[in-house]
Design an enzyme around this catalytic site. Structure first.
Site, PDB file in Angstrom:
ATOM      1  N   GLY A 158      71.484 -29.586  24.991  1.00 28.98           N
ATOM      2  CA  GLY A 158      72.292 -28.736  25.800  1.00 28.98           C
ATOM      3  C   GLY A 158      71.721 -27.567  25.753  1.00 28.98           C
ATOM      4  O   GLY A 158      70.650 -27.158  25.634  1.00 28.98           O
ATOM      5  N   CYS A 159      72.851 -26.514  25.942  1.00 33.65           N
ATOM      6  CA  CYS A 159      72.054 -25.025  25.929  1.00 33.65           C
ATOM      7  C   CYS A 159      71.237 -24.729  24.807  1.00 33.65           C
ATOM      8  O   CYS A 159      71.908 -25.054  23.591  1.00 33.65           O
ATOM      9  CB  CYS A 159      73.359 -24.067  26.074  1.00 33.65           C
ATOM     10  SG  CYS A 159      73.007 -22.313  25.779  1.00 33.65           S
ATOM     11  N   PHE A 160      70.256 -24.247  24.800  1.00 31.03           N
ATOM     12  CA  PHE A 160      69.581 -23.968  23.756  1.00 31.03           C
ATOM     13  C   PHE A 160      69.708 -23.025  22.773  1.00 31.03           C
ATOM     14  O   PHE A 160      69.219 -22.811  21.715  1.00 31.03           O
ATOM     15  CB  PHE A 160      68.011 -24.035  24.154  1.00 31.03           C
ATOM     16  CG  PHE A 160      67.549 -22.919  25.145  1.00 31.03           C
ATOM     17  CD1 PHE A 160      68.342 -21.728  25.522  1.00 31.03           C
ATOM     18  CD2 PHE A 160      66.207 -23.124  25.891  1.00 31.03           C
ATOM     19  CE1 PHE A 160      67.715 -21.020  26.644  1.00 31.03           C
ATOM     20  CE2 PHE A 160      65.995 -22.363  26.811  1.00 31.03           C
ATOM     21  CZ  PHE A 160      66.528 -21.232  27.072  1.00 31.03           C
ATOM     22  N   TRP A 161      70.763 -22.131  23.254  1.00 30.08           N
ATOM     23  CA  TRP A 161      70.929 -20.896  22.266  1.00 30.08           C
ATOM     24  C   TRP A 161      71.692 -21.409  21.100  1.00 30.08           C
ATOM     25  O   TRP A 161      71.397 -21.024  20.135  1.00 30.08           O
ATOM     26  CB  TRP A 161      71.990 -19.909  23.119  1.00 30.08           C
ATOM     27  CG  TRP A 161      71.362 -19.138  24.253  1.00 30.08           C
ATOM     28  CD1 TRP A 161      69.971 -18.925  24.673  1.00 30.08           C
ATOM     29  CD2 TRP A 161      71.981 -18.671  25.338  1.00 30.08           C
ATOM     30  NE1 TRP A 161      70.018 -18.452  25.669  1.00 30.08           N
ATOM     31  CE2 TRP A 161      71.009 -17.945  26.252  1.00 30.08           C
ATOM     32  CE3 TRP A 161      73.624 -18.265  25.868  1.00 30.08           C
ATOM     33  CZ2 TRP A 161      71.521 -17.355  27.367  1.00 30.08           C
ATOM     34  CZ3 TRP A 161      73.843 -17.745  26.861  1.00 30.08           C
ATOM     35  CH2 TRP A 161      72.921 -17.025  27.619  1.00 30.08           C
TER      36      TRP A 161
END
Length: 158
Positions: free
Chosen positions: A9-12
């Protein structure tokens, strides 16, 4: 040192979570396994590059082995959902395990089989050799360290 690329998912949040694991010595977010060279974040968000948001992980296998690292990774994803994690929807948010060394494949497959026993739906997390990885723009690197109140779909306190 060993290396693997994980998409969740969102890599952050994925990067922040993985960077806190003992034995992980370096993380870098970027775009993996697409067909466009050196894509920008905007291109990846348009969903026409084939890339997924991913995190390159360099780890010390004398401190943490691949199986243990993967077991930690499985905790933060829903591997039965295609092209979505949390509220983020799109092929760039698909889950994946991208390996650099063929010798890692049996460990990955075993870990995936063990996880499958926890679900009634099939696991759709990609398991593939890493074809390409392009680092994301600098403002994405260590994003949640730079922006502590920034968006994250992962419970980083778990």
């Amino acid at each position: 040192m060993k290396e693997i690329v994980l998409a969740g998912g969102c890599f952050w949040g994925v990067e922040t979570y993985l960077s806190r694991i003992e034995g992980v010595v370096e993380t870098e977010v970027g775009y993996a396994n697409g067909h466009v060279e050196n894509p920008t974040y905007e291109q990846v968000c348009r969903r026409d590059t084939g890339h997924t948001e991913a995190c390159r992980v360099i780890y010390d296998e004398t401190v943490i082995d691949l199986e243990t690292l993967l077991n930690r990774f499985w905790r933060i994803i829903d591997p039965t959902v295609l092209n979505r994690q949390g509220p983020d929807i799109g092929s760039q948010y698909r889950t994946g395990i991208y390996f650099l060394e063929e010798e890692d494949l049996p460990v990955i497959q075993k870990a995936k089989e063990m996880q499958q026993m926890k679900y009634t739906k099939p696991i759709v997390t990609e398991v593939e050799p890493l074809k390409c990885f392009y680092p994301a723009e600098e403002y994405h690197q260590k994003y949640l360290e730079k922006n502590p109140g920034g968006y994250c779909h992962i419970d980083l306190n778990s």
